[in-house]
Design a protein around this motif. Structure first.
Motif, mmCIF file in Angstrom:
data_model
loop_
_atom_site.group_PDB
_atom_site.id
_atom_site.type_symbol
_atom_site.label_atom_id
_atom_site.label_comp_id
_atom_site.label_asym_id
_atom_site.label_seq_id
_atom_site.Cartn_x
_atom_site.Cartn_y
_atom_site.Cartn_z
ATOM 1 N N ARG A 90 -37.070 89.710 4.245
ATOM 2 C CA ARG A 90 -38.402 89.255 3.812
ATOM 3 C C ARG A 90 -38.888 88.091 4.678
ATOM 4 N N PHE A 127 -42.181 87.940 7.253
ATOM 5 C CA PHE A 127 -43.146 86.833 7.245
ATOM 6 C C PHE A 127 -43.291 86.245 8.645
ATOM 7 N N ALA A 148 -48.231 90.230 4.698
ATOM 8 C CA ALA A 148 -48.732 89.598 3.469
ATOM 9 C C ALA A 148 -48.459 90.483 2.256
ATOM 10 N N LEU A 149 -48.629 91.792 2.408
ATOM 11 C CA LEU A 149 -48.340 92.707 1.299
ATOM 12 C C LEU A 149 -46.864 92.681 0.926
ATOM 13 N N TRP A 188 -44.846 90.132 1.374
ATOM 14 C CA TRP A 188 -44.612 88.829 0.765
ATOM 15 C C TRP A 188 -45.098 88.802 -0.684
ATOM 16 N N LEU A 189 -46.271 89.403 -0.923
ATOM 17 C CA LEU A 189 -46.864 89.382 -2.263
ATOM 18 C C LEU A 189 -46.213 90.369 -3.226
ATOM 19 N N THR A 190 -45.851 91.550 -2.731
ATOM 20 C CA THR A 190 -45.333 92.583 -3.626
ATOM 21 C C THR A 190 -43.815 92.703 -3.616
ATOM 22 N N GLY A 191 -43.173 92.234 -2.565
ATOM 23 C CA GLY A 191 -41.726 92.380 -2.445
ATOM 24 C C GLY A 191 -41.292 93.781 -2.053
ATOM 25 N N ARG A 192 -42.213 94.659 -1.738
ATOM 26 C CA ARG A 192 -41.903 96.050 -1.362
ATOM 27 C C ARG A 192 -41.593 96.141 0.133
#
Length: 162
Positions: free
Chosen positions: A4, A8, A50-51, A53-57
């Motif tokens: 992760r 980033f 960003a997706l 980071w935000l969703t963890g997927r």
């Protein structure tokens, strides 16, 4: 770094390249059509990071980040090759005017007046002998490596969690 954090870092790298490109543009270096085209995959990579980071997927998006970085690398290599005259660039931004023999004088004049000011086959800025497109290729290769490592670590982590 875990997967992760790597995504980033890769997304921040693409965002940094976009900011640098806009900075050069603000400083008076007008981008050509290929320069602008090279920005889109970096924007996609930054959004993908960003997706993640935000969703963890991570697994769902990391491969898309790799694809975006690979497209950015491919476009940068293509543009560098056009600048170095290794291969022809698009006629509309590399000085071509098409079949000049079949054009009327008015058509030729119209074509010349509508031609873009910034050509794709001319280097407007160099640092240690490399153009912006060449530097973009180098940076994109590094970002592709980071996305690849992140994807492998994310896949490895998912397989060991089961």
């Amino acid at each position: 770094m875990n997967a992760r954090q790597l995504t980033f870092l890769a997304g921040a790298g693409s965002a940094g390249l976009l900011i640098a490109a806009l900075g050069f543009q603000a400083a008076g270096y007008a981008p050509c059509e290929l320069c602008i085209l090279q920005r889109w995959p970096h924007l996609a990579a930054a959004v993908i990071a960003a997706l993640i980071w935000l969703t963890g997927r991570l697994r769902a998006f990391a491969v898309l980040g790799m694809v975006a970085a690979a497209v950015a690398l491919g476009l940068a290599i293509y543009h560098s090759g056009v600048e170095m005259a290794w291969w022809p660039g698009p006629a509309h931004c590399s000085g071509g005017v098409g079949d000049i023999a079949s054009m009327s004088t008015q058509d030729l004049l119209t074509k010349l007046q509508s031609a873009p000011v910034t050509r794709c086959d001319e280097v407007s800025w160099r640092f240690v002998g490399l153009s912006m497109a060449s530097w973009n290729a180098i940076c994109s290769a590094g970002l592709l490596a980071i996305w690849t490592i992140a994807s492998m670590r994310g896949l490895k982590g998912a397989n060991t969690a089961k």
